[in-house]
Scaffold this motif. Structure first.
Motif, mmCIF file in Angstrom:
data_model
loop_
_atom_site.group_PDB
_atom_site.id
_atom_site.type_symbol
_atom_site.label_atom_id
_atom_site.label_comp_id
_atom_site.label_asym_id
_atom_site.label_seq_id
_atom_site.Cartn_x
_atom_site.Cartn_y
_atom_site.Cartn_z
ATOM 1 N N LYS A 158 23.893 10.618 -5.189
ATOM 2 C CA LYS A 158 23.178 10.988 -3.965
ATOM 3 C C LYS A 158 24.079 10.966 -2.737
ATOM 4 C CE LYS A 158 18.742 9.213 -5.559
ATOM 5 N NZ LYS A 158 17.705 8.195 -5.337
ATOM 6 N N GLY A 159 25.248 10.324 -2.858
ATOM 7 C CA GLY A 159 26.142 10.213 -1.719
ATOM 8 C C GLY A 159 25.593 9.314 -0.625
ATOM 9 N N THR A 160 24.866 8.259 -1.040
ATOM 10 C CA THR A 160 24.256 7.357 -0.073
ATOM 11 C C THR A 160 24.853 5.963 -0.144
ATOM 12 O OG1 THR A 160 22.498 6.722 -1.624
ATOM 13 C CG2 THR A 160 22.048 8.582 -0.148
ATOM 14 N N LYS B 131 26.279 3.223 12.056
ATOM 15 C CA LYS B 131 25.773 4.279 12.934
ATOM 16 C C LYS B 131 26.880 5.281 13.268
ATOM 17 C CE LYS B 131 23.131 5.096 17.061
ATOM 18 N NZ LYS B 131 22.042 4.605 17.855
ATOM 19 N N TRP C 296 30.025 5.749 11.733
ATOM 20 C CA TRP C 296 30.715 6.406 10.624
ATOM 21 C C TRP C 296 29.796 7.152 9.659
ATOM 22 C CZ3 TRP C 296 35.516 7.620 10.909
ATOM 23 C CH2 TRP C 296 36.364 6.851 11.707
ATOM 24 N N VAL C 297 28.664 6.564 9.319
ATOM 25 C CA VAL C 297 27.799 7.182 8.314
ATOM 26 C C VAL C 297 26.788 8.126 8.949
ATOM 27 C CG1 VAL C 297 26.178 6.764 6.423
ATOM 28 C CG2 VAL C 297 28.113 5.218 6.753
ATOM 29 N N GLU C 298 26.041 7.623 9.931
ATOM 30 C CA GLU C 298 25.021 8.465 10.560
ATOM 31 C C GLU C 298 25.650 9.538 11.441
ATOM 32 O OE1 GLU C 298 22.271 5.826 12.538
ATOM 33 O OE2 GLU C 298 21.995 4.655 10.706
ATOM 34 N N GLY C 299 26.669 9.166 12.201
ATOM 35 C CA GLY C 299 27.274 10.113 13.133
ATOM 36 C C GLY C 299 28.254 11.079 12.503
ATOM 37 N N ARG C 300 29.151 10.552 11.694
ATOM 38 C CA ARG C 300 30.223 11.399 11.145
ATOM 39 C C ARG C 300 30.080 11.740 9.672
ATOM 40 N NH1 ARG C 300 35.665 10.203 14.471
ATOM 41 N NH2 ARG C 300 34.648 10.189 16.487
ATOM 42 N N LYS C 301 29.129 11.096 8.987
ATOM 43 C CA LYS C 301 28.918 11.330 7.544
ATOM 44 C C LYS C 301 30.179 11.021 6.743
ATOM 45 C CE LYS C 301 24.838 13.256 8.424
ATOM 46 N NZ LYS C 301 24.111 12.382 9.287
ATOM 47 N N GLU C 302 30.869 9.949 7.125
ATOM 48 C CA GLU C 302 32.136 9.576 6.493
ATOM 49 C C GLU C 302 32.092 8.143 5.968
ATOM 50 O OE1 GLU C 302 34.752 11.246 5.694
ATOM 51 O OE2 GLU C 302 34.270 13.118 6.723
ATOM 52 N N ILE C 303 31.723 7.993 4.711
ATOM 53 C CA ILE C 303 31.695 6.669 4.102
ATOM 54 C C ILE C 303 33.097 6.059 4.036
ATOM 55 C CG2 ILE C 303 31.173 5.394 1.983
ATOM 56 C CD1 ILE C 303 28.710 7.243 1.688
#
Length: 131
Positions: free
Chosen positions: A79-81, A101, A103-110
């Motif tokens: 799922k990439g979550t 917030k 890296w993940v929510e803003g930039r979608k970069e885990i």
């Protein structure tokens, strides 16, 4: 009496032993190179715990060679979550909320989250040691 194994059973046993050894080797390499302990879950997910995050009174006592403790990230590759242990209101989740917030929510970069957490936790650890 000792059990008698067929050639097939011996091969399967050797493969399991080899996989167990390689899995441990990979986990140790990730911890020493990237600073994250890895635990593979049977459902295809995996858990990551930073070796630099102060573990406090977790079940592994903060032992870097031990388990994950209670502060870890759960990744679902399909799922990439990413989820934070203890849910969104846990102390660990509140501690890394700003990083999640950004890296993940803003930039979608885990990977950015992982790197930022490593640097943040390392800084806290070395700062605490200097005091």
């Amino acid at each position: 009496a000792l059990p008698i194994f067929t050639e097939r059973e011996k091969r399967i046993l050797r493969l399991k032993q080899s996989w167990t050894a390689k899995s441990l080797e990979l986990r140790q390499a990730v911890a020493s190179i990237l600073g994250w302990k890895v635990e593979f879950a049977p459902n295809g997910k995996f858990k990551l715990s930073s070796i630099f995050y102060a573990q406090g009174d977790d079940e592994d006592g903060g032992d870097p060679a031990g388990g994950l403790g209670s502060n870890y990230l759960i990744f679902d590759g399909e799922k990439g979550t990413v989820q934070v242990s203890g849910g969104p209101d846990s102390e660990f989740a509140r501690d890394i909320k700003g990083l999640v917030k950004f890296w993940v929510e803003g930039r979608k970069e885990i990977p950015g989250l992982m790197a930022a957490c490593t640097l943040e936790f390392y800084e806290r650890t070395t700062r605490a040691m200097r005091m």
